[in-house]
Design a protein around this motif. Structure first.
Motif, PDB file in Angstrom:
ATOM      1  N   ALA A  65       4.254  -1.065  10.764  1.00 16.56           N
ATOM      2  CA  ALA A  65       4.288  -2.308   9.985  1.00 16.56           C
ATOM      3  C   ALA A  65       4.533  -2.048   8.497  1.00 16.56           C
ATOM      4  CB  ALA A  65       2.979  -3.070  10.171  1.00 16.56           C
ATOM      5  N   GLY A  66       4.701  -0.779   8.119  1.00  9.62           N
ATOM      6  CA  GLY A  66       4.941  -0.433   6.725  1.00  9.62           C
ATOM      7  C   GLY A  66       3.676  -0.401   5.878  1.00  9.62           C
ATOM      8  N   LEU A  67       2.539  -0.172   6.522  1.00  9.23           N
ATOM      9  CA  LEU A  67       1.246  -0.193   5.829  1.00  9.23           C
ATOM     10  C   LEU A  67       0.482   1.097   6.051  1.00  9.23           C
ATOM     11  CD1 LEU A  67       0.104  -3.782   6.903  1.00  9.23           C
ATOM     12  CD2 LEU A  67       1.176  -3.123   4.734  1.00  9.23           C
ATOM     13  N   GLY A  68      -0.607   1.228   5.300  1.00 10.28           N
ATOM     14  CA  GLY A  68      -1.541   2.334   5.483  1.00 10.28           C
ATOM     15  C   GLY A  68      -2.949   1.780   5.558  1.00 10.28           C
ATOM     16  N   PHE A  69      -3.914   2.658   5.672  1.00 14.13           N
ATOM     17  CA  PHE A  69      -5.302   2.217   5.772  1.00 14.13           C
ATOM     18  C   PHE A  69      -5.793   1.522   4.501  1.00 14.13           C
ATOM     19  CE2 PHE A  69      -5.359   5.151   9.370  1.00 14.13           C
ATOM     20  CZ  PHE A  69      -6.026   4.375  10.304  1.00 14.13           C
ATOM     21  N   ASP A  70      -5.116   1.753   3.386  1.00 12.28           N
ATOM     22  CA  ASP A  70      -5.500   1.078   2.140  1.00 12.28           C
ATOM     23  C   ASP A  70      -5.269  -0.432   2.220  1.00 12.28           C
ATOM     24  OD1 ASP A  70      -2.714   1.645   2.197  1.00 12.28           O
ATOM     25  OD2 ASP A  70      -2.579   1.457   0.030  1.00 12.28           O
ATOM     26  N   ALA A  71      -4.459  -0.892   3.157  1.00 11.95           N
ATOM     27  CA  ALA A  71      -4.188  -2.324   3.326  1.00 11.95           C
ATOM     28  C   ALA A  71      -5.213  -3.017   4.223  1.00 11.95           C
ATOM     29  CB  ALA A  71      -2.789  -2.529   3.899  1.00 11.95           C
ATOM     30  N   VAL A  72      -6.059  -2.234   4.902  1.00  9.88           N
ATOM     31  CA  VAL A  72      -7.034  -2.806   5.839  1.00  9.88           C
ATOM     32  C   VAL A  72      -8.142  -3.530   5.061  1.00  9.88           C
ATOM     33  CG1 VAL A  72      -8.745  -2.276   7.630  1.00  9.88           C
ATOM     34  CG2 VAL A  72      -6.532  -1.087   7.610  1.00  9.88           C
ATOM     35  N   VAL A  73      -8.380  -4.779   5.447  1.00  9.86           N
ATOM     36  CA  VAL A  73      -9.423  -5.580   4.788  1.00  9.86           C
ATOM     37  C   VAL A  73     -10.623  -5.838   5.702  1.00  9.86           C
ATOM     38  CG1 VAL A  73      -7.855  -6.689   3.155  1.00  9.86           C
ATOM     39  CG2 VAL A  73      -8.283  -7.770   5.380  1.00  9.86           C
TER      40      VAL A  73
END
Length: 126
Positions: A65-73
């Motif tokens: 999805a073009g994300l990493g764990f830093d995007a997890v809320v």
């Protein structure tokens, strides 16, 4: 509008659901279990190995999805034995660097395919 996210680097769904769905700036990642993405085999070599594979499966979907764990809320951890909390928490924490997401961890009577841990996450898509 929603977008279905899927990758062969994470286990295929075992039912009528998708690995993840992006909608309205959020990514909803289905619960991942310790299944080897290439074979579908369940890893049962210990809770630490199981938790690592779950996190790697989540990572593969986030990456697609073009994300990493830093995007997890937000995350939810399901355990069949709360006595494994410390080991799972240690593995889980190693995938985040700061600004940890909101989370709950619950003990459940059983999980799909007899696994000991399942984790789902919600991430910011934009």
């Amino acid at each position: 509008m929603k977008t279905i996210i899927k990758t062969d680097k994470a286990p295929a769904p075992i039912g009528p659901y998708n690995q993840a769905v992006a909608a309205n700036g959020l990514l909803f990642v289905s619960g991942q279990i310790p299944a080897d993405p290439s074979t579908g085999d369940i890893v049962t070599t210990g809770i630490t190995d199981e938790a690592k594979l779950v996190m790697e499966n989540l990572k593969a979907i986030l990456t697609e999805a073009g994300l990493g764990f830093d995007a997890v809320v937000k995350s939810t951890i399901f355990l069949t034995d709360m006595q494994t909390f410390a080991q799972v928490n240690e593995v889980y924490g190693s995938y985040f660097s700061a600004d940890f997401p909101a989370r709950e961890t619950v003990q459940v009577a059983a999980l799909p395919k007899g696994v000991n841990v399942e984790i789902s996450v919600i991430a910011l898509k934009d």
